[in-house]
Design an enzyme around this catalytic site. Structure first.
Site, PDB file in Angstrom:
ATOM      1  N   ARG A  38      14.430  60.935 -13.729  1.00 56.85           N
ATOM      2  CA  ARG A  38      15.128  59.849 -14.436  1.00 56.85           C
ATOM      3  C   ARG A  38      15.898  58.972 -13.460  1.00 56.85           C
ATOM      4  O   ARG A  38      15.980  57.754 -13.628  1.00 56.85           O
ATOM      5  CB  ARG A  38      16.054  60.432 -15.504  1.00 56.85           C
ATOM      6  CG  ARG A  38      15.282  60.949 -16.716  1.00 56.85           C
ATOM      7  CD  ARG A  38      16.081  61.923 -17.538  1.00 56.85           C
ATOM      8  NE  ARG A  38      17.198  61.293 -18.213  1.00 56.85           N
ATOM      9  CZ  ARG A  38      18.332  61.933 -18.515  1.00 56.85           C
ATOM     10  NH1 ARG A  38      18.495  63.197 -18.188  1.00 56.85           N
ATOM     11  NH2 ARG A  38      19.280  61.297 -19.141  1.00 56.85           N
ATOM     12  N   ARG A  43      26.323  68.441 -18.591  1.00 57.91           N
ATOM     13  CA  ARG A  43      25.999  68.067 -19.961  1.00 57.91           C
ATOM     14  C   ARG A  43      24.874  68.962 -20.508  1.00 57.91           C
ATOM     15  O   ARG A  43      24.862  69.306 -21.682  1.00 57.91           O
ATOM     16  CB  ARG A  43      25.562  66.598 -20.024  1.00 57.91           C
ATOM     17  CG  ARG A  43      25.295  66.116 -21.434  1.00 57.91           C
ATOM     18  CD  ARG A  43      25.117  64.628 -21.511  1.00 57.91           C
ATOM     19  NE  ARG A  43      23.820  64.199 -21.020  1.00 57.91           N
ATOM     20  CZ  ARG A  43      23.450  62.926 -20.871  1.00 57.91           C
ATOM     21  NH1 ARG A  43      24.301  61.970 -21.140  1.00 57.91           N
ATOM     22  NH2 ARG A  43      22.252  62.610 -20.429  1.00 57.91           N
ATOM     23  N   ARG A  68      20.557  69.162 -23.904  1.00 59.83           N
ATOM     24  CA  ARG A  68      19.528  68.120 -23.964  1.00 59.83           C
ATOM     25  C   ARG A  68      18.326  68.530 -23.131  1.00 59.83           C
ATOM     26  O   ARG A  68      18.469  68.927 -21.982  1.00 59.83           O
ATOM     27  CB  ARG A  68      20.106  66.794 -23.430  1.00 59.83           C
ATOM     28  CG  ARG A  68      20.349  65.796 -24.517  1.00 59.83           C
ATOM     29  CD  ARG A  68      20.958  64.547 -23.978  1.00 59.83           C
ATOM     30  NE  ARG A  68      20.016  63.721 -23.223  1.00 59.83           N
ATOM     31  CZ  ARG A  68      20.216  62.431 -22.991  1.00 59.83           C
ATOM     32  NH1 ARG A  68      21.296  61.838 -23.436  1.00 59.83           N
ATOM     33  NH2 ARG A  68      19.337  61.753 -22.297  1.00 59.83           N
ATOM     34  N   LYS A 100      27.407  55.844 -19.887  1.00 60.33           N
ATOM     35  CA  LYS A 100      27.044  54.692 -20.737  1.00 60.33           C
ATOM     36  C   LYS A 100      27.307  54.956 -22.224  1.00 60.33           C
ATOM     37  O   LYS A 100      27.915  54.134 -22.889  1.00 60.33           O
ATOM     38  CB  LYS A 100      25.548  54.388 -20.614  1.00 60.33           C
ATOM     39  CG  LYS A 100      25.141  53.543 -19.454  1.00 60.33           C
ATOM     40  CD  LYS A 100      23.740  52.961 -19.626  1.00 60.33           C
ATOM     41  CE  LYS A 100      22.670  53.907 -20.121  1.00 60.33           C
ATOM     42  NZ  LYS A 100      22.264  54.988 -19.255  1.00 60.33           N
ATOM     43  N   ARG A 132      15.306  48.245 -19.744  1.00 61.35           N
ATOM     44  CA  ARG A 132      15.292  49.206 -18.654  1.00 61.35           C
ATOM     45  C   ARG A 132      14.282  48.858 -17.568  1.00 61.35           C
ATOM     46  O   ARG A 132      14.149  49.585 -16.597  1.00 61.35           O
ATOM     47  CB  ARG A 132      14.952  50.576 -19.214  1.00 61.35           C
ATOM     48  CG  ARG A 132      16.100  51.577 -18.987  1.00 61.35           C
ATOM     49  CD  ARG A 132      15.775  52.770 -19.755  1.00 61.35           C
ATOM     50  NE  ARG A 132      16.358  54.001 -19.447  1.00 61.35           N
ATOM     51  CZ  ARG A 132      17.260  54.587 -20.234  1.00 61.35           C
ATOM     52  NH1 ARG A 132      17.788  53.965 -21.250  1.00 61.35           N
ATOM     53  NH2 ARG A 132      17.632  55.803 -19.966  1.00 61.35           N
TER      54      ARG A 132
HETATM   55  P1  AMP Z   1      19.029  57.611 -22.542  1.00 61.05           P
HETATM   56  O1  AMP Z   1      19.679  58.354 -23.645  1.00 61.05           O
HETATM   57  O2  AMP Z   1      19.352  56.146 -22.551  1.00 61.05           O
HETATM   58  O3  AMP Z   1      19.248  58.225 -21.195  1.00 61.05           O
HETATM   59  O4  AMP Z   1      17.438  57.681 -22.812  1.00 61.05           O
HETATM   60  C1  AMP Z   1      16.769  58.926 -22.863  1.00 61.05           C
HETATM   61  C2  AMP Z   1      15.274  58.703 -22.690  1.00 61.05           C
HETATM   62  O5  AMP Z   1      14.776  57.859 -23.746  1.00 61.05           O
HETATM   63  C3  AMP Z   1      14.867  58.004 -21.404  1.00 61.05           C
HETATM   64  O6  AMP Z   1      14.765  58.897 -20.311  1.00 61.05           O
HETATM   65  C4  AMP Z   1      13.509  57.417 -21.809  1.00 61.05           C
HETATM   66  O7  AMP Z   1      12.497  58.401 -21.831  1.00 61.05           O
HETATM   67  C5  AMP Z   1      13.770  56.996 -23.245  1.00 61.05           C
HETATM   68  N1  AMP Z   1      14.272  55.605 -23.296  1.00 61.05           N
HETATM   69  C6  AMP Z   1      15.520  55.184 -23.675  1.00 61.05           C
HETATM   70  N2  AMP Z   1      15.617  53.849 -23.583  1.00 61.05           N
HETATM   71  C7  AMP Z   1      14.415  53.392 -23.132  1.00 61.05           C
HETATM   72  C8  AMP Z   1      13.892  52.118 -22.813  1.00 61.05           C
HETATM   73  N3  AMP Z   1      14.639  51.017 -22.923  1.00 61.05           N
HETATM   74  N4  AMP Z   1      12.602  52.044 -22.376  1.00 61.05           N
HETATM   75  C9  AMP Z   1      11.849  53.144 -22.279  1.00 61.05           C
HETATM   76  N5  AMP Z   1      12.278  54.366 -22.530  1.00 61.05           N
HETATM   77  C10 AMP Z   1      13.554  54.519 -22.952  1.00 61.05           C
END
Ligand code: AMP
Length: 188
Positions: free
Chosen positions: A144, A127, A133, A13, A88
């Site tokens: 996740r 990654r 990370r 993404k 989400r």
């Molecule tokens: P990502 O980089 O999009 O995979 O997001 C990393 C982490 O940020 C996720 O595992 C959540 O803990 C938090 N996060 C990102 N976007 C959201 C969202 N829309 N709602 C809630 N938590 C989020």
């Protein structure tokens, strides 16, 4: 172009969001990136978010929604935007509807990038080695992915019902996936 990007963690993404933002000349807004910047800057928001991110859970809706609402209020979004990682869950999708209605705009499309569990797990572990990370450990990755299936998959159904979902296979060479996405969005 007002676009939402949805896909399991590890589907690419972030990479595709950057390319699409460039192709359409609109800002990419990644909630994950905003959270990570806050964690790094040790802000109050970052401290709150980290508790959830470190275990692979969603940050509470009230925190996330307020952050997105604030970002959508900036004046750099006349040409559109690309939301990466939000909404989400169905509650966030409803909340986003309200924000967009207030702004007097609507989504053009919701792009779902698909990828199987085995492939994304492999990519995320890779990654983890490259980027370090903290939420890319095997346990957190599993969590996740569970959260994605339980909370985020219903969001795609929500937009599919509205006729604006575009589904693209995220497996393969990054350039090919980008071409596939641009072609699918063009063909709408
Ligand atoms: P990502 O980089 O999009 O995979 O997001 C990393 C982490 O940020 C996720 O595992 C959540 O803990 C938090 N996060 C990102 N976007 C959201 C969202 N829309 N709602 C809630 N938590 C989020």
């Amino acid at each position: 172009m007002r676009l939402v990007l949805i896909g399991p963690p590890g589907a690419g993404k972030g990479t595709q969001a950057a390319r699409l933002a460039e192709a359409y000349s609109v800002p990419a807004i990644s909630t994950g990136d905003i959270f990570r910047a806050n964690v790094k800057g040790e802000t109050a928001l970052g401290k709150r978010a980290q508790e959830y991110m470190s275990v692979g859970a969603l940050v509470p809706d009230e925190v996330t929604n307020a952050m997105v609402k604030d970002r959508l209020g900036h004046d750099d979004l006349d040409a559109g935007f690309l939301l990466d990682g939000y909404p989400r869950n169905p509650e966030q999708a409803v909340e986003l509807d309200g924000m967009l209605a207030e702004l007097g705009v609507a989504l053009d499309a919701v792009l779902e990038i698909t990828a199987g569990t085995e492939e994304v797990t492999k990519r995320l572990l890779n990654r983890a080695r490259l980027e370090g990370r903290v939420d890319d450990t095997e346990d957190v990755i599993r969590k996740r992915l569970e959260v994605y299936v339980e909370s985020t998959t219903p969001v795609t159904a929500f937009y599919d019902g509205r006729g604006i979902l575009v589904r693209v296979d995220g497996i393969g060479d990054v350039d090919h996936v980008t071409s596939r996405i641009l072609a699918a969005l063009d063909a709408r």
